[in-house]
Design a protein around this motif. Structure first.
Motif, mmCIF file in Angstrom:
data_model
loop_
_atom_site.group_PDB
_atom_site.id
_atom_site.type_symbol
_atom_site.label_atom_id
_atom_site.label_comp_id
_atom_site.label_asym_id
_atom_site.label_seq_id
_atom_site.Cartn_x
_atom_site.Cartn_y
_atom_site.Cartn_z
ATOM 1 N N THR A 124 -1.231 -75.355 88.128
ATOM 2 C CA THR A 124 -1.399 -76.646 88.786
ATOM 3 C C THR A 124 -1.584 -77.712 87.711
ATOM 4 N N SER A 125 -0.841 -78.808 87.844
ATOM 5 C CA SER A 125 -0.923 -79.878 86.851
ATOM 6 C C SER A 125 -1.107 -81.212 87.540
ATOM 7 N N GLY A 126 -1.686 -82.158 86.817
ATOM 8 C CA GLY A 126 -1.943 -83.468 87.389
ATOM 9 C C GLY A 126 -1.696 -84.579 86.394
ATOM 10 N N GLU A 127 -1.345 -85.736 86.933
ATOM 11 C CA GLU A 127 -1.114 -86.903 86.072
ATOM 12 C C GLU A 127 -1.377 -88.179 86.855
ATOM 13 N N ARG A 128 -1.994 -89.134 86.190
ATOM 14 C CA ARG A 128 -2.170 -90.468 86.777
ATOM 15 C C ARG A 128 -0.892 -91.252 86.489
ATOM 16 N N ARG A 129 -0.046 -91.391 87.495
ATOM 17 C CA ARG A 129 1.313 -91.874 87.273
ATOM 18 C C ARG A 129 1.413 -93.359 86.951
ATOM 19 N N ALA A 130 0.395 -94.132 87.267
ATOM 20 C CA ALA A 130 0.463 -95.565 86.964
ATOM 21 C C ALA A 130 0.544 -95.822 85.467
ATOM 22 N N ARG A 131 0.148 -94.858 84.660
ATOM 23 C CA ARG A 131 0.197 -95.063 83.208
ATOM 24 C C ARG A 131 1.630 -95.191 82.701
ATOM 25 N N TRP A 132 2.620 -94.747 83.512
ATOM 26 C CA TRP A 132 4.033 -94.911 83.168
ATOM 27 C C TRP A 132 4.652 -96.146 83.818
ATOM 28 N N GLY A 133 3.866 -96.867 84.592
ATOM 29 C CA GLY A 133 4.385 -98.064 85.232
ATOM 30 C C GLY A 133 4.907 -97.860 86.632
ATOM 31 N N ASP A 134 4.703 -96.674 87.213
ATOM 32 C CA ASP A 134 5.140 -96.448 88.594
ATOM 33 C C ASP A 134 4.356 -97.340 89.547
ATOM 34 N N ALA A 135 5.013 -97.714 90.636
ATOM 35 C CA ALA A 135 4.405 -98.622 91.612
ATOM 36 C C ALA A 135 3.463 -97.860 92.541
ATOM 37 N N VAL A 136 2.396 -97.333 91.971
ATOM 38 C CA VAL A 136 1.365 -96.621 92.723
ATOM 39 C C VAL A 136 0.018 -97.163 92.280
ATOM 40 N N PRO A 137 -1.045 -96.939 93.065
ATOM 41 C CA PRO A 137 -2.374 -97.399 92.636
ATOM 42 C C PRO A 137 -2.767 -96.803 91.290
ATOM 43 N N ALA A 138 -3.595 -97.513 90.548
ATOM 44 C CA ALA A 138 -4.035 -97.042 89.228
ATOM 45 C C ALA A 138 -4.765 -95.711 89.325
ATOM 46 N N SER A 139 -5.336 -95.415 90.472
ATOM 47 C CA SER A 139 -6.113 -94.182 90.648
ATOM 48 C C SER A 139 -5.319 -93.093 91.375
ATOM 49 N N TYR A 140 -3.994 -93.269 91.471
ATOM 50 C CA TYR A 140 -3.137 -92.286 92.145
ATOM 51 C C TYR A 140 -2.815 -91.139 91.195
ATOM 52 N N VAL A 141 -3.066 -89.926 91.640
ATOM 53 C CA VAL A 141 -2.781 -88.727 90.850
ATOM 54 C C VAL A 141 -1.671 -87.929 91.541
ATOM 55 N N ARG A 142 -0.595 -87.658 90.791
ATOM 56 C CA ARG A 142 0.430 -86.733 91.285
ATOM 57 C C ARG A 142 -0.009 -85.333 90.885
ATOM 58 N N LEU A 143 -0.254 -84.519 91.892
ATOM 59 C CA LEU A 143 -0.730 -83.164 91.651
ATOM 60 C C LEU A 143 0.372 -82.184 92.048
ATOM 61 N N SER A 144 0.744 -81.332 91.110
ATOM 62 C CA SER A 144 1.751 -80.304 91.356
ATOM 63 C C SER A 144 1.048 -78.964 91.489
ATOM 64 N N ALA A 145 1.071 -78.411 92.692
ATOM 65 C CA ALA A 145 0.369 -77.155 92.939
ATOM 66 C C ALA A 145 1.079 -75.999 92.247
ATOM 67 N N GLY A 146 0.289 -75.151 91.597
ATOM 68 C CA GLY A 146 0.838 -74.005 90.888
ATOM 69 C C GLY A 146 0.676 -72.717 91.660
ATOM 70 N N CYS A 147 0.600 -71.612 90.926
ATOM 71 C CA CYS A 147 0.595 -70.277 91.530
ATOM 72 C C CYS A 147 -0.768 -69.602 91.454
ATOM 73 N N GLU A 148 -1.823 -70.379 91.222
ATOM 74 C CA GLU A 148 -3.150 -69.777 91.168
ATOM 75 C C GLU A 148 -3.535 -69.156 92.522
ATOM 76 N N PRO A 149 -4.452 -68.189 92.525
ATOM 77 C CA PRO A 149 -4.988 -67.707 93.805
ATOM 78 C C PRO A 149 -5.568 -68.882 94.588
ATOM 79 N N THR A 150 -5.174 -68.998 95.831
ATOM 80 C CA THR A 150 -5.496 -70.207 96.611
ATOM 81 C C THR A 150 -6.993 -70.466 96.696
ATOM 82 N N ALA A 151 -7.778 -69.456 97.008
ATOM 83 C CA ALA A 151 -9.221 -69.664 97.176
ATOM 84 C C ALA A 151 -9.868 -70.134 95.883
ATOM 85 N N ALA A 152 -9.458 -69.548 94.757
ATOM 86 C CA ALA A 152 -10.027 -69.950 93.466
ATOM 87 C C ALA A 152 -9.642 -71.372 93.112
#
Length: 372
Positions: free
Chosen positions: A332-360
């Motif tokens: 699972t990875s995350g990034e605050r996308r506004a740092r690249w100039g995307d038209a999203v709130p400064a506190s918007y995080v794009r989170l890409s879910a990975g393959c970790e055990p769901t409960a953990a």
């Protein structure tokens, strides 16, 4: 296309066994890495492998595998942007008019501004959510990215393709955030599918790769000619890594989508979260349309926190989130996308879910959210 051809499970079966059905006794199931600049070419140059820039057995192996999922011929490239460039060069004639999402991957816009514009390519940019109602008259190319990156808005591919073709335009869909398993854009009417296979298709965050797919032979031949003449060719080892990663795509997507759904539901009910975007939530504005054209709503979640500081703390403090600018990997990875100039709130995080055990994963993320 037969019902079996359009069945995602049948396509996965063809992807997994496609090479096995072709090899003979003693050949390796995994495609070999052929490091070749030169091939034996006596007489007439009428062989599939005349020179290393033209083709490679490793390219053919991974193109056949991706092609089984796309249901169409595929041309591979050394990155997603190389594939995007090839698609645009194949479609755009001098003076062409291009309709482009203003909220899609920003590098595509930079490429057009810095290079294609000098060839008289005119672009009109609108948000993805406005694509469904926009007048397509006078355009030569409609470029879609749905769900959009990073905002996760969705537009109706099939309806847009119908209107675009009636207006004489071609449609290309960047399908990176969905993959052909979650969204079959060619079956929905798109003329061309393009993706960064660096993300979910290869999936292990260890290779840059991309592809273009199209059912129109003349169109895919033009893409292939661009690769040959421009020299935008993938390396043999990279083709092998992409093929290897592709073999577990379905299994990885199952866990990634399940994790994304669980994360979205956690975010929706947590006091530290101001807003959440995920097409799988019934509260999401893209939910109904995503249900119509996607088999599952994907593995990317958008979460808006209280402020920029909270967003950065969330990413860096959570032991189950890897801070990175790419997505679609096992972790699972995350990034605050506004740092690249995307038209999203400064506190918007794009989170890409990975393959970790769901409960953990959920436990780690919730513990971090509770500290914000």
């Amino acid at each position: 296309m037969t019902d079996q051809d359009s069945n995602p499970q049948s396509r996965v079966l063809d992807m997994l066994h496609g090479r096995a059905r072709k090899i003979t006794k003693g050949e390796s199931l995994a495609p070999p890495i052929v490091n070749a600049a030169k091939y034996a070419l006596p007489g007439a140059p009428d062989h599939p492998f005349p020179y290393g820039r033209f083709d490679n057995p490793g390219w053919q192996a991974v193109e056949d595998a991706i092609g089984a999922l796309e249901g169409a011929p595929v041309v591979s490239f050394p990155s997603g942007m190389a594939a995007v460039t090839a698609a645009l060069m194949a479609l755009a004639k001098p003076g062409a008019r291009l309709l482009l999402p203003s909220d899609g991957y920003y590098t595509v816009r930079v490429l057009i501004d810095d290079f294609l514009a000098q060839h008289g390519i005119e672009t009109v940019r609108i948000p993805t959510r406005e694509m469904d109602s926009y007048d397509l008259s006078g355009f030569d190319i409609i470029w879609l990215e749905t769900p959009s990156n990073p905002g996760l808005d969705v537009c109706d591919i099939e309806a847009i393709c119908t209107r675009a073709h009636a207006a004489g335009a071609k449609v290309c869909v960047d399908n990176t955030t969905a993959t052909p398993l979650l969204q079959d854009v060619l079956a929905l009417g798109a003329d061309m599918s393009v993706a960064s296979d660096t993300k979910a298709l290869a999936g292990h965050s260890d290779v840059l790769f991309g592809h273009v797919a199209a059912k129109d032979e003349a169109l895919i031949d033009r893409v292939r000619q661009w690769r040959k003449l421009s020299g935008s060719t993938p390396g043999p080892a990279e083709a092998y890594l992409a093929y290897r990663g592709l073999m577990t795509l379905e299994l990885r997507l199952e866990r990634m989508c399940a994790n994304a759904d669980a994360l979205a539901r956690l975010f929706e009910g947590h006091s530290a979260v101001d807003a959440v975007r995920y097409p799988g939530l019934t509260s999401d504005p893209s939910h109904a349309l995503a249900q119509k054209q996607m088999t599952r709503p994907g593995f990317v979640v958008g979460v808006t926190l209280a402020d920029e500081t909270a967003a950065e703390r969330f990413i860096t403090d959570c032991p189950a989130i890897f801070a990175a600018t790419s997505f679609g990997g096992i972790q699972t990875s995350g990034e605050r996308r506004a740092r690249w100039g995307d038209a999203v709130p400064a506190s918007y995080v794009r989170l890409s879910a990975g393959c970790e055990p769901t409960a953990a994963l959920i436990s780690a993320v919730q513990t971090t959210l509770d500290t914000l």
